[in-house]
Design a protein around this motif. Structure first.
Motif, PDB file in Angstrom:
ATOM      1  N   LEU A   1       0.657  -1.685  -0.249  1.00  0.00           N
ATOM      2  CA  LEU A   1       0.039   0.330   0.093  1.00  0.00           C
ATOM      3  C   LEU A   1       0.582   1.229   0.061  1.00  0.00           C
ATOM      4  N   LEU A   2       2.366   1.245   0.452  1.00  0.00           N
ATOM      5  CA  LEU A   2       2.876   2.210   0.646  1.00  0.00           C
ATOM      6  C   LEU A   2       3.309   2.589  -0.541  1.00  0.00           C
ATOM      7  N   ALA A   3       3.946   1.585  -0.908  1.00  0.00           N
ATOM      8  CA  ALA A   3       4.689   1.579  -1.582  1.00  0.00           C
ATOM      9  C   ALA A   3       4.161   2.340  -3.223  1.00  0.00           C
ATOM     10  N   GLU A   4       2.682   1.597  -3.650  1.00  0.00           N
ATOM     11  CA  GLU A   4       1.793   2.261  -4.522  1.00  0.00           C
ATOM     12  C   GLU A   4       1.490   3.726  -4.384  1.00  0.00           C
ATOM     13  N   ARG A   5       1.323   4.143  -3.523  1.00  0.00           N
ATOM     14  CA  ARG A   5       1.279   4.998  -3.064  1.00  0.00           C
ATOM     15  C   ARG A   5       2.352   6.062  -3.185  1.00  0.00           C
TER      16      ARG A   5
END
Ligand code: KG4
Ligand code: ZN
Length: 374
Positions: A340-344
């Motif tokens: 989730l953080l990487a996508e963000r």
């Protein structure tokens, strides 16, 4: 989340029918191997489509703590089966992956190396962007992730002070805006989870003892024994739990018969838990008030503790603060939060990470929102 010892288990999220999947979203494969959980997740458009976790907890229980060399070997054994399951549960093939992410640090060097280098090799092979993620930065957004399938609601985000509390770390972080954070304080010795585990070991409880103490404490009197609340009145945001551990050690030396009485074991559990929880809650609320935020969040293993959840909720209500606790299934280590953080980060164009970058086992949660590069 289904978990088991060294076996393939996964978050019980339904596989999205492909027809329901957004066509303009990014599909990202994420890996987490910083400690004793091998995990792979597929994340798409802010949603965790699959999140497979293979826990090594029973392997390490025999030794009373995580053995780094064993952890690394177990990641080597588990990672490909876990990755295959994550892809299968998401209903996608490796060729459909549009980006790859992995925990870059902090963590056990050998353990990190397995997941990070595997993920870089995959990104190289598929010619996809790669993102190295700070493990604790990912934990900062678990409290904003809810639903089925779990989705991060960044629209709901508001400035907060976040408590990250596990077997390896205890820290307070100011998160003034999405992808921005500043470390306020952390433990100067043992982490809160480590304190639970070490005291549990003295009491003859199996590793990890935190959940056991939580269970026993439900039938105990938290005021039965008075243990110190280290650093509770100090104005800074650091923690210290080794003094509490020592205090319990001396207490047990002086009262060895106590462990033979089940009610007194429950009372001891409740009293130890009360000391840890009181410190965590008091310091979190004080940091939030000082930072002037209206929201408190908490995540990581110890956030599963029922007394901590109850006391944080009560304190936040008293102080007029909103509280967001990570769901228990997302408290412990998982690749979904990494994805989730990487996508963000990719969507915010904060940059991808070099395929030559190395792991950062001692990476401190700093004041920057820039993805670390080696
Ligand atoms: O986040 P985590 O799974 O792993 C790391 O330490 O990175 O946290 C594990 C820690 C252990 O120390 C465990 O005893 C503690 O979290 N823990 C708990 C509870 N569940 C897990 N401590 C107190 N009460 C619980 N219910
Ligand atoms: Zn963690």
């Amino acid at each position: 989340m289904r978990r088991g010892a060294c076996e393939r288990v996964s978050v019980e999220t339904p596989t999205l029918p492909r027809s329901n999947a957004p066509t303009d979203s990014m599909t990202l494969l994420a890996f987490e191997t910083s400690c004793d959980e091998s995990s792979t997740a597929v994340v798409q458009n802010g949603r965790i489509i699959s999140n497979v976790v293979s826990s090594q907890v029973q392997l390490h229980a025999e030794y009373g703590g995580v053995v780094p060399e064993l952890a690394a070997r177990e990641h080597l054994r588990n990672l490909i089966p876990v990755a295959k399951t994550a892809l299968h549960e998401a209903g996608i093939t490796a060729e459909q992956i549009e980006a790859v992410a992995a925990t870059q640090g902090p963590g056990l060097p050998g353990a990190l190396m397995v997941g990070f280098k595997f993920a870089q090799s995959l990104a190289f092979n598929l010619r996809r962007p790669f993102v190295g993620v700070h493990h604790h930065e990912a934990h900062l957004y678990s409290p904003w992730t809810q639903g089925n399938p779990p989705a991060a609601d960044f629209a709901e985000f508001e400035p907060n002070v976040s408590l990250i509390v596990s077997g390896g770390h205890t820290m307070l972080v100011s998160v003034p805006a999405e992808l921005k954070h500043q470390l306020l304080g952390s433990t100067v010795d043992d982490a809160a989870g480590e304190c639970f585990d070490k005291i549990g070991k003295m009491m003859g409880l199996p590793y990890p003892a935190g959940p056991e103490i939580d269970r026993l404490a439900e039938d105990g009197n938290p005021a039965a024994y008075a243990f110190p609340r280290p650093m509770i009145h100090e104005p800074h945001d650091d923690f210290s739990f080794s003094g509490l551990k020592t205090s319990v050690r001396y207490f047990l030396r002086d009262h060895p018969a106590l462990l033979e009485d089940s009610q007194r074991v429950c009372n001891l559990s409740a009293s130890v838990q009360a000391a840890i929880v009181e410190v965590l809650v008091a310091k979190t609320i004080r940091a939030a008030k000082r930072a002037g935020v209206h929201c408190v969040t908490a995540s990581c293993g110890v956030t599963c503790n029922r007394a901590l959840r109850r006391e944080l909720a009560a304190a936040c209500q008293r102080e007029g603060l909103k509280l967001k606790l990570a769901d228990k299934g997302l408290c412990t280590d998982n690749a979904g939060m990494i994805g989730l953080l990487a996508e963000r980060k990719l969507l915010h164009q904060t940059g991808d990470t070099s395929l030559d970058a190395d792991i950062l086992p001692g990476w401190m949660l700093g004041t920057t929102d820039v993805t670390a590069r080696a």
